[in-house]
Design a protein around this motif. Structure first.
Motif, short mmCIF file in Angstrom:
data_model
loop_
_atom_site.label_atom_id
_atom_site.label_comp_id
_atom_site.label_asym_id
_atom_site.label_seq_id
_atom_site.Cartn_x
_atom_site.Cartn_y
_atom_site.Cartn_z
N ASP A 1 36.82 -67.02 -6.31
CA ASP A 1 37.70 -68.11 -6.72
C ASP A 1 38.39 -68.74 -5.52
O ASP A 1 39.44 -69.36 -5.64
CB ASP A 1 38.73 -67.60 -7.74
CG ASP A 1 39.63 -66.53 -7.15
OD1 ASP A 1 39.36 -66.09 -6.00
OD2 ASP A 1 40.60 -66.14 -7.82
N VAL B 1 44.56 -69.01 0.35
CA VAL B 1 43.82 -69.47 -0.84
C VAL B 1 42.36 -69.01 -0.86
O VAL B 1 41.67 -69.18 -1.86
CB VAL B 1 43.86 -71.01 -1.00
CG1 VAL B 1 45.25 -71.48 -1.33
CG2 VAL B 1 43.32 -71.71 0.23
N LEU C 1 38.52 -73.65 -13.50
CA LEU C 1 39.14 -74.94 -13.78
C LEU C 1 38.36 -75.73 -14.83
O LEU C 1 38.87 -76.65 -15.44
CB LEU C 1 39.22 -75.78 -12.49
CG LEU C 1 40.15 -75.24 -11.41
CD1 LEU C 1 40.02 -76.05 -10.14
CD2 LEU C 1 41.59 -75.24 -11.90
N TYR D 1 35.81 -70.26 -0.62
CA TYR D 1 34.95 -70.14 -1.80
C TYR D 1 33.61 -69.50 -1.44
O TYR D 1 32.94 -69.91 -0.49
CB TYR D 1 34.70 -71.51 -2.41
CG TYR D 1 33.64 -71.46 -3.49
CD1 TYR D 1 33.89 -70.79 -4.69
CD2 TYR D 1 32.39 -72.03 -3.30
CE1 TYR D 1 32.91 -70.71 -5.67
CE2 TYR D 1 31.40 -71.96 -4.28
CZ TYR D 1 31.67 -71.29 -5.46
OH TYR D 1 30.70 -71.19 -6.41
N ARG E 1 36.39 -71.13 -10.14
CA ARG E 1 37.85 -71.20 -10.00
C ARG E 1 38.52 -71.35 -11.36
O ARG E 1 39.74 -71.55 -11.44
CB ARG E 1 38.23 -72.36 -9.07
CG ARG E 1 37.86 -72.06 -7.61
CD ARG E 1 38.51 -73.05 -6.67
NE ARG E 1 39.92 -73.13 -6.92
CZ ARG E 1 40.65 -74.25 -6.89
NH1 ARG E 1 40.07 -75.38 -6.60
NH2 ARG E 1 41.93 -74.22 -7.14
N LEU F 1 49.37 -76.55 -1.72
CA LEU F 1 48.53 -75.53 -2.36
C LEU F 1 49.36 -74.51 -3.11
O LEU F 1 48.89 -73.88 -4.05
CB LEU F 1 47.67 -74.83 -1.29
CG LEU F 1 46.48 -75.64 -0.77
CD1 LEU F 1 45.98 -75.08 0.56
CD2 LEU F 1 45.35 -75.67 -1.79
N LYS G 1 46.31 -76.20 -7.53
CA LYS G 1 44.91 -75.85 -7.82
C LYS G 1 43.98 -77.06 -7.75
O LYS G 1 42.76 -76.90 -7.67
CB LYS G 1 44.78 -75.15 -9.17
CG LYS G 1 45.31 -75.91 -10.35
CD LYS G 1 45.07 -75.07 -11.61
CE LYS G 1 45.55 -75.75 -12.87
NZ LYS G 1 47.01 -75.71 -13.05
N HIS G 2 44.54 -78.25 -7.76
CA HIS G 2 43.70 -79.45 -7.69
C HIS G 2 43.33 -79.83 -6.25
O HIS G 2 42.50 -80.71 -6.04
CB HIS G 2 44.42 -80.63 -8.35
CG HIS G 2 44.63 -80.44 -9.82
ND1 HIS G 2 43.73 -80.89 -10.76
CD2 HIS G 2 45.61 -79.82 -10.51
CE1 HIS G 2 44.17 -80.56 -11.97
NE2 HIS G 2 45.30 -79.91 -11.84
N GLN H 1 39.44 -71.23 -2.56
CA GLN H 1 39.70 -72.67 -2.78
C GLN H 1 39.15 -73.53 -1.65
O GLN H 1 38.82 -74.70 -1.87
CB GLN H 1 41.23 -72.86 -2.90
CG GLN H 1 41.63 -74.17 -3.52
CD GLN H 1 43.04 -74.13 -4.09
OE1 GLN H 1 43.63 -73.05 -4.20
NE2 GLN H 1 43.57 -75.26 -4.46
#
Ligand SMILES: Cc1ncc(C[n+]2csc(CCOP(=O)(O)OP(=O)(O)O)c2C)c(N)n1
Length: 895
Positions: free
Chosen positions: A575, A549, A230, A552, A228, A520, A527-528, A577
């Motif tokens: 990516d 979203v 991050l 994953y 993702r 979201l 994104k968290h 979520q």
């Protein structure tokens, strides 16, 4: 010849040794001339040909009981024999200090307990990691993560002592955290614990089985963050050092195939196969190593057997006809343990004495040398080779099955002894022997008095130790809380619809999913958020998030989903979520924990929402939730389809009437059972602020339901009461009775109030209890503060109810023990209604009638309290009828 018959025993006997030798020679020649790839190709062709010929042959999953890595393939040891000698010396010192710590504590207080034999067997496995592999968090490296076997903690403390992180004064407070405080010492917790030693331990592994599954999901979460975009996690490895007995736990093995499927080559398990658990052998009549090899290999892991030390290499070289290897293949673990517990002479007679060829091999060694023959997990060189191979293996997680001796070096006092696990006292002679065995420069008196030993700072071994750790970035384990600021969205941004609901119908589950969907979308915060489900997203109306979203998947989406035309299609993405874990609550909670502790482990705060059938939470994976609590997790657990009567139709296994009882016992778990969407919004907002902005080590358990109902707008000034546990939703100056109700029971209480007014012209005030457990905690805290003479503040529930002494009826869709928990703080008569007993499959209305918690039962209970001892039985029966309740029929049906 019937080739379809499976292999028989006689097939193992070599009827044509000459022919066999020719086949083997051909293979060797291919290997030498064309290389391993060609050899592998030919073998797989042969295998295909055998299958096509109907041979029903398949290669055994087990390899012989020898090391996977050949001696000739071992890399050079970094630092050569000088480093080896120093590291062996250091391992001896660690062993001594660990032992001394445990024995001293138990000499002083026999009840303290502790373990010597486990670390004695694991010391070399730990030490090679510390010297050569385990990266600390530093400017150059984000840090490896190590899940240490919990009861080997004394070894980690012993190392921290040499590293200067703990003093000898601290070591004397092993397992005495409370006394330590009074003596300005660092108390040493029995097992790794991030509450008790917050700057030290990262992962609480004390409950067997939780370390392995947590390590796997931790490694997977790194991949998730990487994919993702991050966090860069590529250089980081998750190591887990566990016992072979621990592999009995279902959780230990539960996620092996996931780890392989996800190609987690950032994960290494080191399983210390000392062949013993607490009571006795792990697999006395078999080979635990072979069993684990089959399991891990079958699941798709890279398996490295690390069974024998370097001193066995010349013996194998002499084993011309394979008798030595065959003896190892067939000697069961119980016998290997007996060999570990006995001396060289015994082993010469009973092991090497088995055949003339083996006797000849044994004859090349003295008894002393036989006694000192090392198992692989005690040979630093072999361990290094295995770790090196594991750390460099691509495409699969690796497991190292390291054979050791339990209680290594404890001599006749403990090595290989059946009872060694719990041994925590050693006699004088045993201590002297141990000192001699590891060549520790201690006088008899020092050894007897269990003096801790630390070489001078400028001694070669200490300089080596410090240099090695400096090269790997510093000390480990180390836990941090960097207190990073993460701005949370304003309530209005994602929950205005709930605050101004204005009678709109929705369930609290729908409200939650809608709030999450809006969060979201937040450009910086979104994104968290980590939504997690265990194959119930559709149940909770979350399918819209699939598209929004994505789910994953490390591989992305390799197929065209059946529902591609739908706007809510099943979208998997690299990516993505959402963590869709499949039907594994254990896996889902392990993922949640990884996300909920990311603020510390990765210095990247994440906000996980794990949404699940509330019945399959605390009851199913309660121990994993405790471990998350121990690890100071921050996040939301959402118990959906909650309540014993609110989940109609599902019967007793799905209907949850007890999760709030269990969650209330976890000190940093804050539980709420809200009735309204606006309450949910206020709670979530406060939770985000506390966890992400104030860095409080709490997590939230919130139950939501799938019952649609008209949602009111939020009244003014409700926030404080909602958060403290109750707020009044129907006030009445002269109430004849006060009704307290949580979650779905609130509407029953409101309906009861209406009934009381319409039928009896009596008045009821109604409170929405968002959390009985928070009210109870507040009550207990206020009571103590008063006792300690620090505050006179009354509990919130007392403040809310002290205006009168009319009866209180407290209702919950959970067992009565939950509303009962506030009884001490209610300043009037009180009756609790709840859903004790087994659930039933029926409609909500019938369930609530059955459990006697619906509006008519609340109204009747109120009447019974209002008229307590003042009306005849006949009058009460008549009143009950007016409420809609038939007492006699109920007694006849349900007793
Ligand atoms: C869930 C759970 N059950 C039981 C225990 C108690 N316990 C602690 S260590 C141990 C034996 C461990 O054996 P093994 O994993 O083989 O490790 P070794 O000590 O032999 O290295 C047991 C039963 C525990 N800690 N957790």
């Amino acid at each position: 010849m019937d080739m379809s018959q499976p292999q028989g025993i006689t097939d193992n006997l070599d009827s044509e040794p000459q022919e066999t030798a020719e086949w083997i020679a051909s293979l060797q020649s291919v290997l030498e001339t064309a290389g391993p790839a060609r050899a592998r190709f030919l073998l797989s062709k042969l295998s295909t040909a055998a299958r096509e010929a109907g041979l029903q042959w398949r290669d055994a999953r087990n390899t012989p009981y020898i090391n996977t890595i050949r001696a000739s393939d071992e890399p050079a040891y970094p630092g050569g024999s000088d480093a080896l000698a120093l590291e062996e010396k250091l391992a001896g010192i660690m062993r001594w200090n660990a032992l001394a710590m445990v024995v001293r504590a138990n000499r002083a207080y026999g009840e303290l307990g502790g373990h010597i034999a486990s670390y004695a067997s694991a010391a070399d496995l730990f030490e090679v990691g510390f010297h050569h592999f385990f990266h600390a968090r530093s400017a150059e490296h984000a840090g490896d993560l190590i899940y240490f076997q919990a009861h080997s903690a004394p070894g980690i403390y012993a190392r921290a002592f040499l590293e200067g992180r703990l003093s000898s004064h601290d070591l004397t407070y092993y397992r005495q955290e409370l006394s330590a405080k009074k003596q300005q010492a660092q108390g040493l917790s029995s097992y790794p614990h991030p509450w008790l030693m917050p700057d030290f331990w990262q992962f609480p592994t004390g409950s067997m089985g939780l370390g392995p599954i947590s390590a796997i999901y931790q490694a997977r979460f790194h991949r998730y963050l990487e994919h993702r975009q991050l966090l860069t996690t590529q250089s980081r490895t998750v190591w887990g050092v566990f016992g072979d007995g621990e592999m009995d736990e279902p959780e230990s093995l539960a996620a092996l195939s996931m780890a392989a499927r996800e190609k987690l080559d950032n994960l290494v398990f080191v399983i210390n196969c000392n062949l013993q658990r607490l009571d006795g052998p792990v697999r006395g009549n078999g080979h635990i190593v072979d069993e684990l090899e089959t399991l891990f290999d079958g699941a798709g892991w890279n398996v490295i057997k690390l069974l024998w030390g370097s001193d066995w290499d010349p013996l194998f070289a002499r084993d011309q006809n394979g008798e030595l290897v065959e003896a190892l293949n067939t000697t069961v673990d119980g016998q290997l343990q007996t060999f570990a517990a006995n001396d060289g002479a015994f082993n010469r007679e009973h092991f090497f004495g088995q055949t003339p060829a083996m006797q000849a091999i044994g004859a090349t060694l003295t008894d002393e040398e036989i006694d000192r023959l090392k198992r692989g997990g005690h040979d630093l060189r072999k361990i290094y080779a295995a770790y090196h191979a594991a750390a460099n293996h691509k495409g699969k997680p690796t497991v190292i099955l390291a054979q050791t001796k339990k209680g290594f070096g404890m001599g006749t006092a403990g090595q290989g002894k059946m009872t060694t696990h719990q041994q925590k006292k050693l006699e004088r002679q045993d201590l002297l022997d141990f000192r001699d065995r590891f060549q520790l420069p201690l006088t008899d008196e020092q050894a007897e008095n269990l003096a801790f030993y630390k070489p001078d700072a400028d001694s070669p071994e200490m300089r080596h130790l410090m240099q090695k750790r400096a090269a790997l970035g510093g000390f480990i384990p180390q836990r941090i809380d960097p207190q990073l600021h993460l701005a949370v969205p304003a309530l209005e941004q994602y929950a205005q619809f709930a605050i101004d609901a204005d009678g709109k119908e929705m369930s609290t589950t729908m409200a939650l999913v809608r709030m999450m969907g809006s969060m979201l979308k937040d450009a910086t915060f979104g994104k968290h958020v980590v939504p997690i489900v265990a194959d119930e997203a559709r149940t909770f109306g979350m399918a819209n998030l699939f598209r929004q979203v994505g789910i994953y998947s490390a591989q992305g989406q390799l197929y065209e989903p059946e529902d591609i035309g739908s706007i809510l299609y099943y979208r998997e993405a690299k990516d993505g979520q959402i963590l869709e874990e499949g039907i594994t609550e254990a896996g889902a909670i392990a993922s949640w924990t990884a996300a909920a502790t990311s603020y510390s482990v990765n210095s990247l705060p994440m906000l996980p929402f794990y949404i699940y059938y509330s019945m399959f939470g605390f009851q199913r994976v309660g121990d994993l939730i405790w471990a998350a609590a121990d690890q100071r997790a921050r996040g939301f657990l959402i118990g959906a389809t909650s309540g014993r009567t609110t989940l109609g139709g599902e019967g007793l296994q799905h209907q949850d009437g007890s999760s709030h009882l269990m969650s209330a016992a976890i000190p940093n778990c804050i539980s709420y059972d809200p009735a309204y969407a606006y309450e949910l919004a206020v709670i979530i907002q406060d939770g985000m602020q506390r966890m992400l902005q104030k860095h409080e080590d709490v997590f939230y358990y919130i139950t939501v339901t799938n019952e649609n109902e008209a949602q009111p707008s939020m009244p003014a000034h409700a926030t404080n009461g909602i958060l403290r546990g109750m707020h009044c939703v129907q006030q009445h100056e002269k109430a004849d009775v006060r009704l307290l109700a949580s979650g779905p029971m609130l509407k029953e209480a409101i309906a009861a109030a209406k009934l009381l007014k319409e039928v009896f012209n009596l008045h009821a005030a109604v409170w929405s209890v968002t959390s009985y457990s928070q009210l109870a905690r507040d009550g207990i805290a206020c009571e103590r503060a008063r006792r300690m003479q620090v505050s006179d503040e009354l509990p919130w529930i007392t403040q809310e109810l002290q205006a009168s002494n009319t009866p209180v009826i407290a209702v919950s869709d959970y067992v009565r023990a939950i509303p009962e928990s506030v009884r001490a703080f209610v300043p009037s008569r009180m009756v609790t209604l709840g859903t004790d007993g087994f659930g039933r499959s029926d409609t909500r209305a019938n369930l609530r009638d059955y459990f006697e918690v619906d509006a008519k039962w609340i109204a009747y209970t109120a009447m019974a309290e209002i008229h307590a001892n003042k009306k005849s039985a006949e009058d009460m029966q008549a009143i009950a009828k007016k409420c809609g309740v038939d007492l006699q029929q109920t007694l006849a049906m349900h007793g």
